[in-house]
Design an enzyme around this catalytic site. Sequence first.
Site, PDB file in Angstrom:
ATOM      1  N   LEU A  65       0.868  -1.175   0.000  1.00 62.63           N
ATOM      2  CA  LEU A  65       0.000   0.000   0.000  1.00 62.63           C
ATOM      3  C   LEU A  65       0.903   1.223   0.000  1.00 62.63           C
ATOM      4  O   LEU A  65       2.008   1.183   0.549  1.00 62.63           O
ATOM      5  CB  LEU A  65      -0.884   0.042   1.258  1.00 62.63           C
ATOM      6  CG  LEU A  65      -2.038  -0.957   1.378  1.00 62.63           C
ATOM      7  CD1 LEU A  65      -2.736  -0.780   2.725  1.00 62.63           C
ATOM      8  CD2 LEU A  65      -3.030  -0.806   0.243  1.00 62.63           C
ATOM      9  N   ASP A  66       0.438   2.311  -0.583  1.00 63.14           N
ATOM     10  CA  ASP A  66       1.194   3.557  -0.507  1.00 63.14           C
ATOM     11  C   ASP A  66       1.375   3.957   0.958  1.00 63.14           C
ATOM     12  O   ASP A  66       0.534   3.647   1.807  1.00 63.14           O
ATOM     13  CB  ASP A  66       0.458   4.681  -1.237  1.00 63.14           C
ATOM     14  CG  ASP A  66       0.495   4.528  -2.748  1.00 63.14           C
ATOM     15  OD1 ASP A  66       1.303   3.719  -3.240  1.00 63.14           O
ATOM     16  OD2 ASP A  66      -0.291   5.213  -3.416  1.00 63.14           O
ATOM     17  N   LYS A  67       2.435   4.674   1.222  1.00 67.52           N
ATOM     18  CA  LYS A  67       2.723   5.124   2.590  1.00 67.52           C
ATOM     19  C   LYS A  67       1.538   5.840   3.206  1.00 67.52           C
ATOM     20  O   LYS A  67       1.200   5.626   4.382  1.00 67.52           O
ATOM     21  CB  LYS A  67       3.949   6.042   2.579  1.00 67.52           C
ATOM     22  CG  LYS A  67       4.296   6.641   3.927  1.00 67.52           C
ATOM     23  CD  LYS A  67       5.506   7.549   3.824  1.00 67.52           C
ATOM     24  CE  LYS A  67       5.810   8.205   5.163  1.00 67.52           C
ATOM     25  NZ  LYS A  67       6.999   9.097   5.091  1.00 67.52           N
TER      26      LYS A  67
END
Length: 220
Positions: A65-67
């Site tokens: 997942l994106d940060k």
Amino acid sequence: SRDISDADRDFVRSLVIYKDDDLIAINKPAGLAVQGGTNTRRHLDGLLEGLRSDLEERPRLVHRLDKDTSGVMLLARNRVAAARMGTTFRQRETRKIYWASVVGVPDLSQGRIDAPLGKLPGRAGERVGVDDVDGKSAVTLYHVMDRSANRLAWIAFWPLTGRTHQLRAHAMVLDTPILGDGKYGGKEAFLEGRVSKKLHLHARSIEIPHPAGGSLSVTA
């Protein structure tokens, strides 16, 4: 294996929302990077030792997942599960639902976004945009679940493909940037007042074939 502090061990264990012999599911908080990189010293991959428990193997990442995105992430607890999960994600045998708050309201309450995406030029970090010539196929289904006048909408996204920043770019196709997404929406992605400036994108649920058979559905 790298030992971690008791505080980090307690923290990563507090994220667990499901566990069996093959898989662990966590609810990743926004702001925690999945893997290390430039100027990123604390990340999920570096905390996984805290989820080893009594097993010989350290849990393994099988997707990302994106940060700045929160929500459900799956980890494999052994090599066999990791290999099977890798195949599952590559062959798109998963069903992922994301929740997002967006600025504005789409013209249609539900629909299909079919807009190929390619990397955008520039030095403002990794960004993608619609590219009908060289872009890779990207398809997202969406449904507006609620709205606040014409100012905000709460949307469920179901990505049928897994391109980098797909939902953030496809939200722009609807002309409704995700709330807090200045990277794609600029100033239009923020509201005045007591509204968090964080990215309002959450991986709500995932449904997958379980590596030991049957299926697994997890909600964060």
